[in-house]
Design a protein around this motif. Structure first.
Motif, short mmCIF file in Angstrom:
data_model
loop_
_atom_site.label_atom_id
_atom_site.label_comp_id
_atom_site.label_asym_id
_atom_site.label_seq_id
_atom_site.Cartn_x
_atom_site.Cartn_y
_atom_site.Cartn_z
N GLY A 69 0.88 -1.18 -0.02
CA GLY A 69 -0.08 -0.09 -0.09
C GLY A 69 0.99 1.19 0.02
N GLY A 70 2.18 1.19 -0.07
CA GLY A 70 3.06 2.24 0.01
C GLY A 70 3.77 2.64 1.09
N GLU A 71 3.55 1.86 2.18
CA GLU A 71 4.50 2.15 3.41
C GLU A 71 5.81 1.80 3.29
N ALA A 72 6.63 2.39 4.00
CA ALA A 72 8.21 2.07 3.76
C ALA A 72 8.35 0.71 4.71
N ALA A 73 9.33 -0.01 4.34
CA ALA A 73 9.75 -1.17 4.89
C ALA A 73 10.48 -0.67 6.20
N PRO A 74 10.23 -1.63 7.29
CA PRO A 74 10.88 -0.98 8.85
C PRO A 74 12.47 -1.57 8.64
N ALA A 75 13.17 -0.58 9.09
CA ALA A 75 14.66 -0.94 8.87
C ALA A 75 15.18 -1.85 10.16
N ALA A 76 14.47 -1.89 11.19
CA ALA A 76 14.74 -2.90 12.12
C ALA A 76 13.75 -4.21 11.93
N PRO A 77 14.39 -5.40 12.50
CA PRO A 77 13.59 -6.54 12.35
C PRO A 77 12.13 -6.65 13.30
N VAL A 78 11.32 -7.07 12.93
CA VAL A 78 9.88 -7.25 13.45
C VAL A 78 9.91 -8.46 14.49
N LEU A 79 10.12 -8.25 15.78
CA LEU A 79 10.22 -9.63 16.66
C LEU A 79 8.87 -9.89 17.45
N ILE A 80 8.93 -11.21 17.13
CA ILE A 80 7.74 -11.85 17.99
C ILE A 80 8.00 -12.66 19.13
N THR A 81 7.10 -12.30 20.20
CA THR A 81 7.42 -12.98 21.54
C THR A 81 6.81 -14.37 21.57
N PRO A 82 7.95 -15.25 22.00
CA PRO A 82 7.56 -16.61 22.18
C PRO A 82 6.43 -16.72 22.85
N THR A 83 5.58 -17.83 23.12
CA THR A 83 4.56 -18.00 23.90
C THR A 83 4.78 -18.52 25.21
N ARG A 84 5.63 -19.86 25.43
CA ARG A 84 5.94 -20.32 26.69
C ARG A 84 6.53 -21.57 26.44
N VAL A 85 7.09 -22.34 27.40
CA VAL A 85 7.76 -23.46 27.44
C VAL A 85 6.48 -24.40 27.84
N ILE A 86 6.39 -25.43 26.59
CA ILE A 86 5.50 -26.65 26.77
C ILE A 86 6.22 -27.52 27.16
#
Length: 400
Positions: free
Chosen positions: A262-279
Motif C-alpha cells: 500500500g506504499g508504506e516504507a519497509a521497517p529498518a529494524a526486524p519485527v520481533l515476535i514474543t515466544p509464547t511459553r515453554v510446553i
C-alpha cells in the motif's frame, strides 16, 4: 439473465470486483504451521498465493507478483529481480541469530526472550549447569540467545557451560554426532540441562542419551525450540520445547506485506515476535537435586498436585519425618514443601488456561484448589496478571 460485457462496463466502479493481489511464496518444509497461518490471513485479504516452485518464468506470460513472502534462509534466485524491480518482499524465519542487512525487512522470533525463557525454565527446576547445542553457526559474543541465556543463568546462580556446534546431515553424520556428544556431554557434570536449537536436534540428543544409557530427564534434561508437535511427541522421551508463536509471526508477515504494497516504507529494524511459553513434557519434567529423598518427595507432589495432599503425606512417601523433609527441601531447592506444591499447582493452572477453554471454576479442582476465588487471588499475586489476562496472551497462537 447474464450480464452483458456492455453492462459490465457501465457498472459503477464501486461495484466492480477488485483484482486479486498476486503473492509469491518461497517456503521451507519445517515452516508448515506458519504457512497454514499465512494462507488463512492471505485468504482474508483475498490474495492469490503461488509457490515459487511452480513458476516457469521463461514463458510468454511470465508470472509477475505484487509482493513476495520468503520463509526460508536460502534466498531463491527468483527473489533478487523482484527486489530490483521494487516489488515488496518480506522475509520470515522461526529463529536466526544474525540477520544480513540485505535480507530485510524480516519478521522473526525474539531470540533474547527465547534465551531468557529457557534459563527461567531450567532455574525453576533446580538445574545449575546448562549448555547449548546448535546445528547453525553462531558467535558466542554476538548471539543474543546465547548471551541472554548465559546472563540469566548466572544471575540465578547457575553456570553456563558453553555452546557447541553439531551436524545432522552429510556422510557419516550420525557417527560424528554420537562422537561429539559422547566427548562433550561426557565431560560435563550431572544433572545437566541442555538447550537444543531445534526440536529435531533435541530429539537426537534424547535418542543419543537413550542409546548410551543416560537417563532423561534425571541425568540430562533436554529442552527444544519450536514446539513442533510431531518431533516433540515422537522423541524417545517426549520433548519439552519453547513455543515460538508461529501463528502470530505469520499474521505479522501478512500485515507488513499488505502495508508495504500500500506504499508504506519497509521497517529498518526486524519485527520481533514474543515466544509464547515453554510446553513442558517429560524431557524436563523433573526437579534437579542431588538429594534423592527430596527428589522422591517432589515426584509425589508433582504427580498428585491436583489432589488435596499434605506435607505429612510427602514425608511418609520420602520415608523421613516432616521436619527433616522441610529442612532438606529448603536446602536442596530453596523453597518449602508447600511453596513447591503451590508453584506446581499454579504452573499446571497456567498450562490449562493457555491450552484449553476450561473455565477457572473447572480448572480449580483439577489443580488442587477448592475455591475459585482463592485460586484467582493467588494466581494474580504470582503471575502479576489475572487468569483472564493470561489466557488472552495465547489467543494469537491458538487461532488457525
Amino acid at each position: 439473465m447474464e450480464e452483458s460485457k456492455t453492462d459490465q462496463k457501465k457498472r459503477p466502479v464501486a461495484y466492480r470486483r477488485k483484482a486479486r493481489k498476486r503473492i509469491l511464496i518461497s517456503s521451507f518444509w519445517q515452516e508448515e504451521e506458519a504457512m497454514r497461518a499465512i494462507l488463512a490471513a492471505a485468504n482474508e485479504l483475498n490474495w492469490e498465493l503461488t509457490d515459487e516452485r511452480f513458476v516457469h518464468s521463461q514463458g510468454p506470460k511470465a508470472f509477475t507478483p505484487h509482493g513476495m513472502i520468503c520463509c526460508q534462509w536460502a534466498v531463491p534466485d527468483i527473489m533478487m529481480p523482484l527486489i530490483e524491480a521494487r516489488i515488496p518482499v518480506v522475509h520470515t524465519w522461526a529463529m536466526r541469530s544474525t540477520i544480513p542487512p540485505d535480507e530485510r525487512p524480516v519478521v522473526t522470533s525474539d531470540t533474547r526472550l527465547v534465551g531468557a525463557m529457557a534459563a527461567a525454565h531450567f532455574l525453576e527446576r533446580g538445574f545449575r549447569q546448562v549448555c547449548y547445542l546448535s546445528v547453525n553457526e553462531y558467535d558466542d559474543e554476538c548471539d543474543p540467545l546465547i548471551s541472554t541465556l548465559k546472563a540469566h543463568l548466572e544471575h540465578g546462580g547457575a553456570h553456563f557451560l558453553g555452546a557447541n556446534l553439531v551436524e545432522l546431515d552429510g556422510p557419516g553424520w550420525r557417527s560424528a554426532f554420537d562422537r561429539t556428544l559422547d566427548t562433550w556431554l561426557g565431560s560435563m557434570p550431572r544433572p545437566l540441562g541442555v538447550l537444543a536449537s531445534g526440536d529435531i536436534l533435541g530429539g537426537h540428543v534424547v535418542g543419543f542419551c537413550k542409546a548410551f544409557g543416560i537417563s532423561v530427564p534425571e541425568e540430562i534434561a533436554v529442552l527444544g525450540i519450536g514446539n513442533k508437535q510431531r518431533w516433540c511427541d515422537m522423541s524417545p522421551c517426549p520433548l519439552s520445547s519453547i513455543d515460538l508463536n508461529p501463528v502470530a509471526r505469520a499474521r505479522q508477515v501478512v500485515a507488513l506485506l499488505h502495508r508495504m504494497m500500500g506504499g508504506e516504507a519497509a521497517p529498518a529494524a526486524p519485527v520481533l515476535i514474543t515466544p509464547t511459553r515453554v510446553i513442558t513434557r517429560k524431557s524436563t519434567d523433573i526437579m534437579a537435586t542431588a538429594d534423592l529423598t527430596v527428589a522422591k518427595a517432589i515426584t509425589f507432589l508433582w504427580e498428585h498436585c491436583g489432589s488435596p495432599i499434605s506435607v505429612d503425606e510427602a514425608a511418609a512417601v520420602a520415608g523421613i519425618s516432616r521436619s527433616s523433609l522441610e529442612r532438606r527441601f529448603r536446602k536442596a531447592i530453596g523453597r518449602s514443601v508447600n511453596e513447591e506444591l503451590l508453584r506446581k499447582r499454579l504452573e499446571r493452572c497456567r498450562e490449562l488456561l493457555l491450552s484449553t477453554d476450561l473455565t477457572l471454576v473447572d480448572i480449580a479442582p483439577k489443580v488442587g484448589f477448592l475455591s475459585k476465588t482463592y485460586l484467582h487471588r493467588i494466581f494474580r499475586e504470582h503471575y502479576h496478571c489475572t487468569p483472564k489476562e493470561m489466557r488472552k496472551q495465547s489467543l494469537p497462537c491458538r487461532q488457525t
